[in-house]
Design a protein around this motif. Structure first.
Motif, PDB file in Angstrom:
ATOM      1  N   GLY A  48       0.833  -1.199   0.000  1.00  0.00           N
ATOM      2  CA  GLY A  48       0.000   0.000   0.000  1.00  0.00           C
ATOM      3  C   GLY A  48       0.861   1.238   0.000  1.00  0.00           C
ATOM      4  O   GLY A  48       1.985   1.226   0.504  1.00  0.00           O
ATOM      5  N   ALA A  49       0.324   2.298  -0.580  1.00  0.00           N
ATOM      6  CA  ALA A  49       1.025   3.579  -0.600  1.00  0.00           C
ATOM      7  C   ALA A  49       0.022   4.689  -0.355  1.00  0.00           C
ATOM      8  O   ALA A  49      -1.154   4.582  -0.725  1.00  0.00           O
ATOM      9  CB  ALA A  49       1.728   3.802  -1.933  1.00  0.00           C
ATOM     10  N   THR A  99       1.550  -5.371 -14.558  1.00  0.00           N
ATOM     11  CA  THR A  99       1.329  -5.138 -13.136  1.00  0.00           C
ATOM     12  C   THR A  99       1.748  -3.712 -12.778  1.00  0.00           C
ATOM     13  O   THR A  99       2.688  -3.168 -13.356  1.00  0.00           O
ATOM     14  CB  THR A  99       2.140  -6.173 -12.322  1.00  0.00           C
ATOM     15  N   ASN A 100       1.058  -3.099 -11.826  1.00  0.00           N
ATOM     16  CA  ASN A 100       1.410  -1.747 -11.390  1.00  0.00           C
ATOM     17  C   ASN A 100       1.646  -1.733  -9.884  1.00  0.00           C
ATOM     18  O   ASN A 100       0.865  -2.305  -9.126  1.00  0.00           O
ATOM     19  CB  ASN A 100       0.296  -0.758 -11.760  1.00  0.00           C
ATOM     20  N   CYS A 101       2.701  -1.067  -9.471  1.00  0.00           N
ATOM     21  CA  CYS A 101       3.058  -0.970  -8.057  1.00  0.00           C
ATOM     22  C   CYS A 101       2.171   0.035  -7.334  1.00  0.00           C
ATOM     23  O   CYS A 101       1.597   0.945  -7.936  1.00  0.00           O
ATOM     24  CB  CYS A 101       4.514  -0.538  -7.919  1.00  0.00           C
ATOM     25  N   ALA A 102       2.108  -0.096  -6.021  1.00  0.00           N
ATOM     26  CA  ALA A 102       1.288   0.789  -5.191  1.00  0.00           C
ATOM     27  C   ALA A 102       1.723   2.252  -5.320  1.00  0.00           C
ATOM     28  O   ALA A 102       0.875   3.147  -5.410  1.00  0.00           O
ATOM     29  CB  ALA A 102       1.373   0.342  -3.727  1.00  0.00           C
ATOM     30  N   GLU A 103       3.016   2.492  -5.328  1.00  0.00           N
ATOM     31  CA  GLU A 103       3.524   3.856  -5.391  1.00  0.00           C
ATOM     32  C   GLU A 103       3.085   4.537  -6.681  1.00  0.00           C
ATOM     33  O   GLU A 103       2.620   5.677  -6.676  1.00  0.00           O
ATOM     34  CB  GLU A 103       5.056   3.883  -5.310  1.00  0.00           C
ATOM     35  N   ARG A 104       3.235   3.831  -7.793  1.00  0.00           N
ATOM     36  CA  ARG A 104       2.855   4.417  -9.079  1.00  0.00           C
ATOM     37  C   ARG A 104       1.346   4.571  -9.184  1.00  0.00           C
ATOM     38  O   ARG A 104       0.868   5.528  -9.781  1.00  0.00           O
ATOM     39  CB  ARG A 104       3.420   3.602 -10.239  1.00  0.00           C
ATOM     40  N   THR A 161      -4.187   7.547  -2.417  1.00  0.00           N
ATOM     41  CA  THR A 161      -3.696   6.228  -2.024  1.00  0.00           C
ATOM     42  C   THR A 161      -3.576   5.325  -3.245  1.00  0.00           C
ATOM     43  O   THR A 161      -4.164   5.582  -4.294  1.00  0.00           O
ATOM     44  CB  THR A 161      -4.638   5.567  -1.006  1.00  0.00           C
ATOM     45  N   GLY A 162      -2.807   4.260  -3.059  1.00  0.00           N
ATOM     46  CA  GLY A 162      -2.656   3.275  -4.123  1.00  0.00           C
ATOM     47  C   GLY A 162      -2.262   1.937  -3.545  1.00  0.00           C
ATOM     48  O   GLY A 162      -1.744   1.841  -2.424  1.00  0.00           O
ATOM     49  N   CYS A 163      -2.534   0.897  -4.300  1.00  0.00           N
ATOM     50  CA  CYS A 163      -2.123  -0.454  -3.933  1.00  0.00           C
ATOM     51  C   CYS A 163      -1.527  -1.106  -5.174  1.00  0.00           C
ATOM     52  O   CYS A 163      -1.719  -0.613  -6.285  1.00  0.00           O
ATOM     53  CB  CYS A 163      -3.314  -1.267  -3.419  1.00  0.00           C
ATOM     54  N   ASN A 164      -0.807  -2.201  -4.962  1.00  0.00           N
ATOM     55  CA  ASN A 164      -0.303  -2.895  -6.134  1.00  0.00           C
ATOM     56  C   ASN A 164      -1.445  -3.680  -6.774  1.00  0.00           C
ATOM     57  O   ASN A 164      -2.337  -4.192  -6.104  1.00  0.00           O
ATOM     58  CB  ASN A 164       0.925  -3.762  -5.827  1.00  0.00           C
ATOM     59  N   ALA A 202       9.233  -6.750   7.447  1.00  0.00           N
ATOM     60  CA  ALA A 202      10.420  -6.215   6.767  1.00  0.00           C
ATOM     61  C   ALA A 202      10.032  -4.924   6.052  1.00  0.00           C
ATOM     62  O   ALA A 202       8.875  -4.731   5.696  1.00  0.00           O
ATOM     63  CB  ALA A 202      10.951  -7.227   5.758  1.00  0.00           C
ATOM     64  N   TYR A 203      11.003  -4.066   5.836  1.00  0.00           N
ATOM     65  CA  TYR A 203      10.745  -2.830   5.111  1.00  0.00           C
ATOM     66  C   TYR A 203      10.639  -3.141   3.621  1.00  0.00           C
ATOM     67  O   TYR A 203      11.461  -3.880   3.078  1.00  0.00           O
ATOM     68  CB  TYR A 203      11.856  -1.813   5.369  1.00  0.00           C
ATOM     69  N   THR A 204       9.644  -2.584   2.966  1.00  0.00           N
ATOM     70  CA  THR A 204       9.438  -2.763   1.530  1.00  0.00           C
ATOM     71  C   THR A 204       9.732  -1.434   0.849  1.00  0.00           C
ATOM     72  O   THR A 204       8.992  -0.462   1.018  1.00  0.00           O
ATOM     73  CB  THR A 204       7.989  -3.202   1.239  1.00  0.00           C
ATOM     74  N   TYR A 205      10.818  -1.398   0.101  1.00  0.00           N
ATOM     75  CA  TYR A 205      11.254  -0.180  -0.577  1.00  0.00           C
ATOM     76  C   TYR A 205      10.706  -0.128  -2.000  1.00  0.00           C
ATOM     77  O   TYR A 205      10.459  -1.170  -2.605  1.00  0.00           O
ATOM     78  CB  TYR A 205      12.787  -0.128  -0.617  1.00  0.00           C
ATOM     79  N   PRO A 206      10.544   1.062  -2.560  1.00  0.00           N
ATOM     80  CA  PRO A 206      10.095   1.176  -3.942  1.00  0.00           C
ATOM     81  C   PRO A 206      11.077   0.507  -4.903  1.00  0.00           C
ATOM     82  O   PRO A 206      12.295   0.576  -4.709  1.00  0.00           O
ATOM     83  CB  PRO A 206      10.054   2.687  -4.191  1.00  0.00           C
ATOM     84  N   CYS A 207      10.535  -0.113  -5.941  1.00  0.00           N
ATOM     85  CA  CYS A 207      11.377  -0.722  -6.973  1.00  0.00           C
ATOM     86  C   CYS A 207      12.052   0.389  -7.783  1.00  0.00           C
ATOM     87  O   CYS A 207      11.752   1.579  -7.617  1.00  0.00           O
ATOM     88  CB  CYS A 207      10.539  -1.625  -7.878  1.00  0.00           C
TER      89      CYS A 207
END
Length: 133
Positions: free
Chosen positions: A27-28, A51-56, A39-42, A81-86
């Motif tokens: 989630g972003a 596929t689209n990432c939450a951030e985008r 807001t966004g989700c993957n 765990a921390y999930t960083y942007p691709c």
């Protein structure tokens, strides 16, 4: 809006993730300088490249509403765990400014704060294109 409040919005967005293949919801939540939250989700697709990432997702929602002045983005994936942007997301984020704050979290209480410049140093930005014109 505080970093913690934005992280809470990202956690809520993660609940809407469509992840039938990876089973890895992200989630972003994006805050613009005007105070609006997007807001966004993957969102996965059987054709993985689509596929689209939450951030985008959050960024594209913001941009599609004419709100390009991004202040900060909270991102949450795995609770352990921390999930960083691709890399693609990092490039899209820096398009809107090198000082955008990124809040990378596991929970509302446990997160780290960076700027996109920290996570994508020496980036290629619109300024580089202007130098060549």
């Amino acid at each position: 809006m505080t970093e913690k409040e934005l992280m809470k919005k990202a956690i809520e967005a993660r609940e809407k993730a469509y992840v039938p293949y990876s089973k890895f919801p992200v989630g972003a939540a994006l805050l613009t300088k005007s105070g609006k939250v997007h807001t966004g989700c993957n969102i996965e697709c059987a054709s993985y490249g689509a596929t689209n990432c939450a951030e985008r997702t959050a960024i594209f929602k913001s941009v599609s509403e004419g709100d390009l002045d991004i202040d900060m983005i909270a991102v949450v994936g795995d609770e352990n765990a921390y999930t960083y942007p691709c890399g693609i997301c990092r490039q899209v984020i820096v398009e809107y400014g090198k000082n955008i704050k990124l809040i990378i979290g596991k929970s509302e209480e446990e997160y780290k704060v960076y700027t996109i410049e920290n996570l994508l140093p020496h980036s290629f930005t619109p300024d580089d294109l202007e130098k060549n014109n």
